[in-house]
Design an enzyme around this catalytic site. Structure first.
Site, PDB file in Angstrom:
ATOM      1  N   HIS A 153       0.878  -1.168   0.000  1.00 40.72           N
ATOM      2  CA  HIS A 153       0.000   0.000   0.000  1.00 40.72           C
ATOM      3  C   HIS A 153       0.913   1.215   0.000  1.00 40.72           C
ATOM      4  O   HIS A 153       1.436   1.596   1.042  1.00 40.72           O
ATOM      5  CB  HIS A 153      -0.898   0.024   1.243  1.00 40.72           C
ATOM      6  CG  HIS A 153      -1.911  -1.075   1.244  1.00 40.72           C
ATOM      7  ND1 HIS A 153      -2.066  -1.940   2.296  1.00 40.72           N
ATOM      8  CD2 HIS A 153      -2.818  -1.448   0.303  1.00 40.72           C
ATOM      9  CE1 HIS A 153      -3.030  -2.806   2.022  1.00 40.72           C
ATOM     10  NE2 HIS A 153      -3.504  -2.527   0.810  1.00 40.72           N
ATOM     11  N   CYS A 184      -6.153  -2.178   6.185  1.00 36.66           N
ATOM     12  CA  CYS A 184      -4.909  -2.945   6.250  1.00 36.66           C
ATOM     13  C   CYS A 184      -4.411  -2.857   7.680  1.00 36.66           C
ATOM     14  O   CYS A 184      -4.367  -1.772   8.257  1.00 36.66           O
ATOM     15  CB  CYS A 184      -3.866  -2.361   5.303  1.00 36.66           C
ATOM     16  SG  CYS A 184      -2.273  -3.212   5.399  1.00 36.66           S
ATOM     17  N   CYS A 251       9.783   6.875  45.822  1.00 36.18           N
ATOM     18  CA  CYS A 251      10.543   7.171  44.610  1.00 36.18           C
ATOM     19  C   CYS A 251      11.826   7.924  44.969  1.00 36.18           C
ATOM     20  O   CYS A 251      11.937   8.495  46.047  1.00 36.18           O
ATOM     21  CB  CYS A 251       9.665   8.012  43.693  1.00 36.18           C
ATOM     22  SG  CYS A 251      10.460   8.499  42.164  1.00 36.18           S
ATOM     23  N   CYS A 253      12.568  10.631  43.911  1.00 31.85           N
ATOM     24  CA  CYS A 253      12.232  12.051  44.039  1.00 31.85           C
ATOM     25  C   CYS A 253      11.689  12.361  45.434  1.00 31.85           C
ATOM     26  O   CYS A 253      11.434  13.509  45.759  1.00 31.85           O
ATOM     27  CB  CYS A 253      11.200  12.457  42.982  1.00 31.85           C
ATOM     28  SG  CYS A 253       9.541  11.842  43.322  1.00 31.85           S
ATOM     29  N   CYS A 258       1.290   4.524  46.811  1.00 37.18           N
ATOM     30  CA  CYS A 258       0.905   3.126  46.872  1.00 37.18           C
ATOM     31  C   CYS A 258       1.175   2.478  45.520  1.00 37.18           C
ATOM     32  O   CYS A 258       0.681   2.945  44.496  1.00 37.18           O
ATOM     33  CB  CYS A 258      -0.576   3.017  47.218  1.00 37.18           C
ATOM     34  SG  CYS A 258      -1.208   1.339  47.062  1.00 37.18           S
ATOM     35  N   CYS A 311     -47.992  20.493  50.636  1.00 33.47           N
ATOM     36  CA  CYS A 311     -48.575  19.222  50.225  1.00 33.47           C
ATOM     37  C   CYS A 311     -47.743  18.041  50.687  1.00 33.47           C
ATOM     38  O   CYS A 311     -46.521  18.066  50.625  1.00 33.47           O
ATOM     39  CB  CYS A 311     -48.697  19.213  48.706  1.00 33.47           C
ATOM     40  SG  CYS A 311     -49.178  17.609  48.078  1.00 33.47           S
ATOM     41  N   CYS A 324     -45.539   9.634  50.965  1.00 29.34           N
ATOM     42  CA  CYS A 324     -46.188  10.612  51.827  1.00 29.34           C
ATOM     43  C   CYS A 324     -45.180  11.211  52.792  1.00 29.34           C
ATOM     44  O   CYS A 324     -44.409  10.495  53.424  1.00 29.34           O
ATOM     45  CB  CYS A 324     -47.311   9.921  52.611  1.00 29.34           C
ATOM     46  SG  CYS A 324     -47.923  10.919  53.979  1.00 29.34           S
TER      47      CYS A 324
HETATM   48 ZN   LIG Z   1      -1.115  -1.886   3.965  1.00 34.09          ZN
HETATM   49 ZN   LIG Z   2      -3.362   1.647  47.113  1.00 34.58          ZN
HETATM   50 ZN   LIG Z   3     -49.033   9.271  54.800  1.00 31.50          ZN
HETATM   51 ZN   LIG Z   4       9.177  10.258  41.678  1.00 29.70          ZN
END
Ligand SMILES: [Zn+2]
Ligand SMILES: [Zn+2]
Ligand SMILES: [Zn+2]
Ligand SMILES: [Zn+2]
Ligand SMILES: [Zn+2]
Ligand SMILES: [Zn+2]
Lengths: 510, 152
Positions: A153, A184, A251, A253, A258, A311, A324
């Site tokens: 192609h 493709c 890390c 850093c 977690c 009401c 109600c």
């Molecule tokens: Zn192709």
């Molecule tokens: Zn976690």
């Molecule tokens: Zn009622």
């Molecule tokens: Zn980090």
């Protein structure tokens, strides 16, 4: 660095505080060829620690390369094809090898690799072709440069380059950049991209490949801290373990998070409960008004309903249930006694009011834990502000008091411990909310109370006038050590409890 | 002006000289927006005797990037009822998003939509129509459709 950091007993022998850099050593560091420092054999992990290591982008690249080489030599395919295969199989060697052995051609096909790959490997070339017209741009001038994969192609080089740039730069695609030809599914591999794309695009492509390598690997996770480029490798924890461990990692850093869910450190609460808790807090953010006497919950969906007219015929806006206001019973049962309730004691009304009482009780229980959780979150911020102000004053004080920078570091340590303990305490309340009372939970509650008290005492010290605080160095250091120790005791006990199945939950954890 | 004028020029002349049945160019004065009228050719009772109007909006990078395609309302032109067509004219069809390939054309897209209508016998909107339309972005391309079952 050893983990003496976690061992505060020896601070007064002059050792430095270094818990900010605490690294969790493990005996299984054997396989990280030359990675970082060697851990002393004696370093034992605590029950709440998991062995992990920090990988740089170069480390990841290297691991990826060696996995590709390994599979290439087993299958006798080119590195390019193996990369496409591994991407298709999300870097799962075993699955790839197993399925490839069963049906090599079918797998190549599915992954988008031409079957006549390899041994007689054809070389990709950008070249002019006589009498060619590009189906994308309709250009047909002589000498037009073109490119095609094994499928033939063929499109002009400019269009191909545009197409690949679009996929990589705009769509962030790397795994599955297919031939532009109609339906493709042949994949443009690393070699093709390198040949066609500009440098910056190719570099981006490699970065994206690195990302998929980490994302697809159960034992790797990017550090979520903003702009941090490290990934963490943690071999001992897989998804199924997350009900019994809270794998907090740190890390290079400095960020602690977690490994299981990627959220900030949430020890001692397990991931699934953390998720439930966060969801609950979001859903119930209006709880304060909820409790007001002028509202009732819809007996069907528990949505809050406020009565704003005279009401008694209520229709829940959310679920359309009609009931109600007086008796909370179904409106349908009111028959012809419209707008005049006399059914206070009838069955549906009694049950519904019972449910309302229960729901209020459960709400109050939730608020009890939520307030404590939110309080530590809030206090952590206040503590930090207070510390920053103190630090500033301390710096000013240094010149007059003759104290050196090193000498005021105990305050930085105290503040860091305080932050970490509040983080832990915060999550003890979420954990406790879901915890079923049994005779094992008393110790947990005692530990929680002890840590809570210790934290407040340390926090109070920061409120002392700066001149006084300068003279409290030993007190602050003692308190810091004590608080940190309380935290470890709590974490150790909950981690062991998780491992031994000592905790029962009020909700189902899947 | 889009970069691929030669391509659009050729598409336009193809559409005019070689029109597919039921597909006609209503307006194509520039290379930014075209309006295409389509009719459903079999006697599908849902659409018989009706004409619908598609709007194609091209970006600089068409056809590398998919055009933005939607139905528009105007005099005598309504939004066809279809479980994958929202009442604001947005269409949930994979060739307009992740299934786009640069060798698709205005003509081929129009035909895909035409056959999507022809094969439908449900006089209804997508189940999330009200919610979607209330919060839909102006351009359907901003929406990441989860493509509904394409056999409908
Ligand atoms: Zn192709
Ligand atoms: Zn976690
Ligand atoms: Zn009622
Ligand atoms: Zn980090
Ligand atoms: Zn071209
Ligand atoms: Zn309701």
């Amino acid at each position: 660095m050893s983990d003496a950091s976690d061992d505060f007993d020896d601070y007064d022998q002059g050792s430095e505080f270094d818990f900010e850099d605490e690294s969790f050593g493990g005996s299984d560091y054997g396989d990280n060829e030359g990675f970082e420092e060697v851990k002393p054999e004696s370093t034992k992990l605590k029950a709440y620690e998991v062995a992990h290591q920090v990988l740089s982008t170069a480390d990841i690249q290297q691991r990826q390369d060696s996995q590709i080489s390994q599979v290439a030599s087993i299958l006798g395919l080119s590195r390019e094809s193996v990369t496409v295969l591994l991407l298709y199989f999300k870097w799962n060697n075993d699955r790839l090898l197993e399925q490839y052995t069963e049906d090599p051609e079918g797998i190549l096909n599915k992954a988008g690799i031409s079957a006549d790959d390899d041994s007689k490997k054809r070389e990709y070339k950008i070249k002019p072709v006589d009498g060619f017209m590009c189906d994308i741009c309709c250009e047909d001038r002589p000498g037009l440069m073109t490119f095609a994969l094994e499928c033939d192609h063929r499109f002009c080089y400019d269009c191909y380059k545009q197409y690949i740039t679009q996929k990589i730069m705009d769509e962030g695609e790397s795994r599955n950049i297919q031939c532009p030809g109609d339906s493709c599914s042949l994949v443009v591999n690393n070699e093709g991209i390198r040949l066609i794309a500009e440098d910056r695009v190719y570099r981006r492509y490699l970065t994206l490949l690195n990302r998929t390598f980490v994302q697809d690997n159960e034992h790797l996770r990017w550090c979520p801290a903003p702009n941090c480029e490290y990934a963490i490798k943690c071999d001992d924890v897989s998804t199924k373990d997350l009900k019994t461990v809270v794998p907090t990692v740190q890390c290079a850093c400095g960020y602690r998070f977690c490994f299981g869910c990627g959220l900030a450190d949430h020890q001692p609460c397990i991931c699934v409960l953390v998720k439930k808790w966060i969801k609950k807090c979001e859903d119930d953010s209006e709880t304060a008004n909820w409790i007001s006497a002028n509202t009732k919950e819809c007996p069907k969906c528990m949505a809050t309903i406020e009565k704003n007219g005279g009401c008694n015929h209520m229709t829940c806006r959310k679920c359309k249930y009609e009931f109600c206001w007086i008796c909370i019973g179904s409106w349908a049962e009111h028959g012809t006694s419209w707008y005049n309730c006399s059914r206070y004691d009838e069955k549906s009304g009694v049950e519904a009011r019972d449910n309302q009482a229960k729901s209020r009780a459960s709400l109050e229980r939730y608020l009890h834990y939520y307030n404590r959780y939110a309080n530590h979150e809030q206090s952590a911020k206040l503590d930090k502000d207070l510390y920053l102000r103190t630090e500033k004053k301390m710096t000013q004080l240094q010149s007059t008091s003759g104290m050196s920078w090193i000498e005021v570091q105990y305050l930085a340590q105290a503040s860091a411990v305080l932050q970490q303990c509040r983080q832990t305490l915060k999550w003890t309340y979420a954990f406790a909310f879901y915890l079923e009372q049994n005779n094992q939970t008393h110790l947990f509650e005692d530990n929680q109370k002890d840590l809570e008290m210790a934290v407040e005492q340390l926090s109070e010290l920061f409120e002392k006038p700066i001149q006084e605080l300068a003279g409290l160095k030993v007190t602050v250091m003692d308190k810091t050590a004590y608080v940190n120790n309380r935290r470890q005791i709590l974490l150790e006990d909950t981690a062991k409890g998780l491992r031994d199945g000592r905790w029962w939950y009020q909700v189902e954890i899947k | 002006m889009p970069g691929y004028t030669k391509r659009l020029g050729r598409e336009l002349s193809d559409l005019k000289t070689n029109p597919a049945i039921g597909i006609s160019v209503f307006q194509a004065d520039d290379f930014r927006i075209w309006l295409i009228d389509i009719q459903v050719m079999d006697n599908n009772p849902l659409y018989v005797g009706k004409t619908f109007r598609l709007q194609f909006r091209f970006t600089q990078t068409y056809p590398i990037e998919a055009p933005e395609v939607q139905f528009i309302r105007s005099l005598g032109r309504d939004i066809p009822m279809h479980p994958h067509i929202y009442s604001n004219g947005h269409i949930c069809l994979d060739v307009l998003g992740s299934g786009w390939s640069p060798i698709q054309t205005v003509g081929s897209v129009s035909m895909s939509i035409q056959s999507m209508l022809a094969g439908n016998d449900r006089n209804e909107r997508p189940p999330d129509d009200a919610r979607y339309v209330a919060s839909a972005p102006i351009s359907p391309k901003q929406t990441r459709f989860v493509y509904h079952d394409d056999n409908v």
